[in-house]
Write a protein that holds these residues in place. Structure first.
Motif, PDB file in Angstrom:
ATOM      1  N   LYS A  65       0.824  -1.207   0.000  1.00 36.59           N
ATOM      2  CA  LYS A  65       0.000   0.000   0.000  1.00 36.59           C
ATOM      3  C   LYS A  65       0.862   1.263   0.000  1.00 36.59           C
ATOM      4  CE  LYS A  65      -3.862   2.084   2.572  1.00 36.59           C
ATOM      5  NZ  LYS A  65      -4.785   2.181   1.423  1.00 36.59           N
ATOM      6  N   THR A  66       2.049   1.188   0.577  1.00 38.31           N
ATOM      7  CA  THR A  66       2.952   2.338   0.599  1.00 38.31           C
ATOM      8  C   THR A  66       3.894   2.367  -0.602  1.00 38.31           C
ATOM      9  OG1 THR A  66       4.531   1.091   1.949  1.00 38.31           O
ATOM     10  CG2 THR A  66       2.921   2.457   3.118  1.00 38.31           C
ATOM     11  N   ALA A  76      -3.530  -3.854  -3.437  1.00 37.80           N
ATOM     12  CA  ALA A  76      -3.582  -3.829  -1.970  1.00 37.80           C
ATOM     13  C   ALA A  76      -4.707  -2.922  -1.484  1.00 37.80           C
ATOM     14  CB  ALA A  76      -2.238  -3.359  -1.409  1.00 37.80           C
ATOM     15  N   ASP A  77      -4.865  -1.760  -2.120  1.00 40.42           N
ATOM     16  CA  ASP A  77      -5.961  -0.853  -1.750  1.00 40.42           C
ATOM     17  C   ASP A  77      -7.318  -1.514  -1.964  1.00 40.42           C
ATOM     18  OD1 ASP A  77      -4.333   1.232  -0.966  1.00 40.42           O
ATOM     19  OD2 ASP A  77      -4.269   2.159  -2.944  1.00 40.42           O
ATOM     20  N   ALA A  78      -7.459  -2.206  -3.106  1.00 40.85           N
ATOM     21  CA  ALA A  78      -8.732  -2.861  -3.410  1.00 40.85           C
ATOM     22  C   ALA A  78      -9.037  -3.978  -2.409  1.00 40.85           C
ATOM     23  CB  ALA A  78      -8.700  -3.417  -4.837  1.00 40.85           C
ATOM     24  N   LEU A 146       3.286   2.911   9.451  1.00 39.54           N
ATOM     25  CA  LEU A 146       4.412   3.145   8.526  1.00 39.54           C
ATOM     26  C   LEU A 146       4.489   4.611   8.132  1.00 39.54           C
ATOM     27  CD1 LEU A 146       4.364   0.084   6.083  1.00 39.54           C
ATOM     28  CD2 LEU A 146       6.212   0.752   7.628  1.00 39.54           C
ATOM     29  N   MET A 147       3.334   5.223   7.914  1.00 38.00           N
ATOM     30  CA  MET A 147       3.323   6.632   7.552  1.00 38.00           C
ATOM     31  C   MET A 147       3.745   7.534   8.715  1.00 38.00           C
ATOM     32  SD  MET A 147       2.375   6.864   4.329  1.00 38.00           S
ATOM     33  CE  MET A 147       3.571   5.516   4.199  1.00 38.00           C
ATOM     34  N   SER A 148       3.681   6.987   9.939  1.00 32.96           N
ATOM     35  CA  SER A 148       4.013   7.785  11.117  1.00 32.96           C
ATOM     36  C   SER A 148       5.439   7.561  11.612  1.00 32.96           C
ATOM     37  CB  SER A 148       3.029   7.466  12.251  1.00 32.96           C
ATOM     38  OG  SER A 148       1.691   7.754  11.858  1.00 32.96           O
ATOM     39  N   VAL A 149       6.189   6.700  10.936  1.00 36.99           N
ATOM     40  CA  VAL A 149       7.576   6.474  11.348  1.00 36.99           C
ATOM     41  C   VAL A 149       8.353   7.784  11.203  1.00 36.99           C
ATOM     42  CG1 VAL A 149       9.724   5.258  10.808  1.00 36.99           C
ATOM     43  CG2 VAL A 149       7.536   4.043  10.730  1.00 36.99           C
ATOM     44  N   PRO A 150       8.993   8.261  12.252  1.00 37.06           N
ATOM     45  CA  PRO A 150       9.719   9.542  12.170  1.00 37.06           C
ATOM     46  C   PRO A 150      10.788   9.519  11.068  1.00 37.06           C
ATOM     47  CG  PRO A 150       9.509   8.838  14.450  1.00 37.06           C
ATOM     48  CD  PRO A 150       9.040   7.692  13.609  1.00 37.06           C
ATOM     49  N   LYS A 151      10.809  10.581  10.297  1.00 39.90           N
ATOM     50  CA  LYS A 151      11.804  10.659   9.223  1.00 39.90           C
ATOM     51  C   LYS A 151      13.225  10.708   9.767  1.00 39.90           C
ATOM     52  CE  LYS A 151       8.792  12.924   5.843  1.00 39.90           C
ATOM     53  NZ  LYS A 151       8.612  14.101   4.954  1.00 39.90           N
TER      54      LYS A 151
END
Length: 274
Positions: A65-66, A76-78, A146-151
């Protein structure tokens, strides 16, 4: 018949060990508690295997998804949309009716006959549905983590020369689990409770070998008293849920052991008053 003898006869009946015939009269409290507890074995079977396989599939779906590749991201979205957007009860019905349509003689694949009749059994067909369902919900949770993992952590991994799989395994994946674990604990509890839908959604109980709610319903129908069998089943599920919270709480402490407040853990705190 003593209670000890009842436990010996019916304690493992749900998996085919012990007395073959169910009680027909004089339903004692010990018989009800023993058979409902025996049926809980199937609920634990569905929950443990569905969570195990679903966890692996959910991780793969979250990564897909990422992914910037649309051939991975869009399927994956579907998948996540379909299984999160439709009721689990309907998914059981559709799966069972679809599996029944498969030829009983099997399917010929490369000259080999693959049997399909076992897929209509609850231990296989219903388990597949539970795996796919929890994978979809868990994948959405993992994707958000995963989107919230600190850069900064990713940049630090790059500075240390970690790339590809090594960076994901040592930096991104542990942080993802740490962020997602409280929400994933709720998903695990929901899945465990959802196992009670299996024998009420099309998949038959073979030789009266059902789960806890199957036996609770059996006694409630014959005694015309639902206020004994169902509370027993509820007590079993509450106890198992508390054990599940404890196990996931231990894992949560392990994931957060490097943090200053690592002593805090997931606890069951019922809200008695608003």
């Amino acid at each position: 018949m003593s209670c000890v003898q009842t436990i010996m006869d019916y304690g493992l009946r749900s998996i085919g060990i012990g007395e073959r015939l169910l009680p027909r009269a004089d339903y004692t409290l010990c018989q009800q508690a023993t058979l409902i507890g025996s049926g809980l074995i199937w609920n634990l079977y569905f929950a443990v295997l569905a969570l195990s396989f679903g966890f692996v599939l959910a991780t793969a779906l979250a990564l897909a998804k990422t992914s910037p590749n649309p051939w991975l991201r869009k399927p994956a979205d579907a998948f996540i949309f379909v299984f999160r957007g439709s009721p689990l009860f309907i998914q059981f019905f559709i799966a069972y009716e679809s599996l029944v349509l498969l030829p009983r003689a099997g399917i010929d694949i490369l000259g080999m006959t693959v049997q399909t009749s076992w897929l209509t059994r609850a231990w296989a067909g219903a388990l597949i549905v539970l795996i796919l369902n929890t994978a979809a919900y868990s994948a959405q949770i993992f994707h958000g983590a995963l989107m919230s993992v600190p850069k900064g952590e990713v940049e630090a991994a790059d500075a240390y020369g970690l790339t590809g799989w090594k960076r994901f395994r040592r930096v991104i994946w542990p942080t993802m689990l740490r962020l997602a674990w409280p929400s994933y604990t709720n998903e695990a509890i929901f899945l465990f409770h959802a196992t009670t839908l299996v024998y009420f959604s099309g998949f038959p109980a073979f030789q009266q070998k059902g789960d806890a709610l199957y036996y609770a319903s059996y006694f409630a129908d014959r005694t015309f008293n639902p206020f004994v069998a169902y509370p027993i089943a509820a007590a079993y599920f509450i106890a198992a849920t508390l054990a599940l919270i404890w196990i996931f709480g231990r894992v949560n402490r392990r994931l957060n052991r490097h943090l200053p407040d690592a002593a805090s853990r997931i606890r069951y705190r019922p809200q008695l008053m608003r």
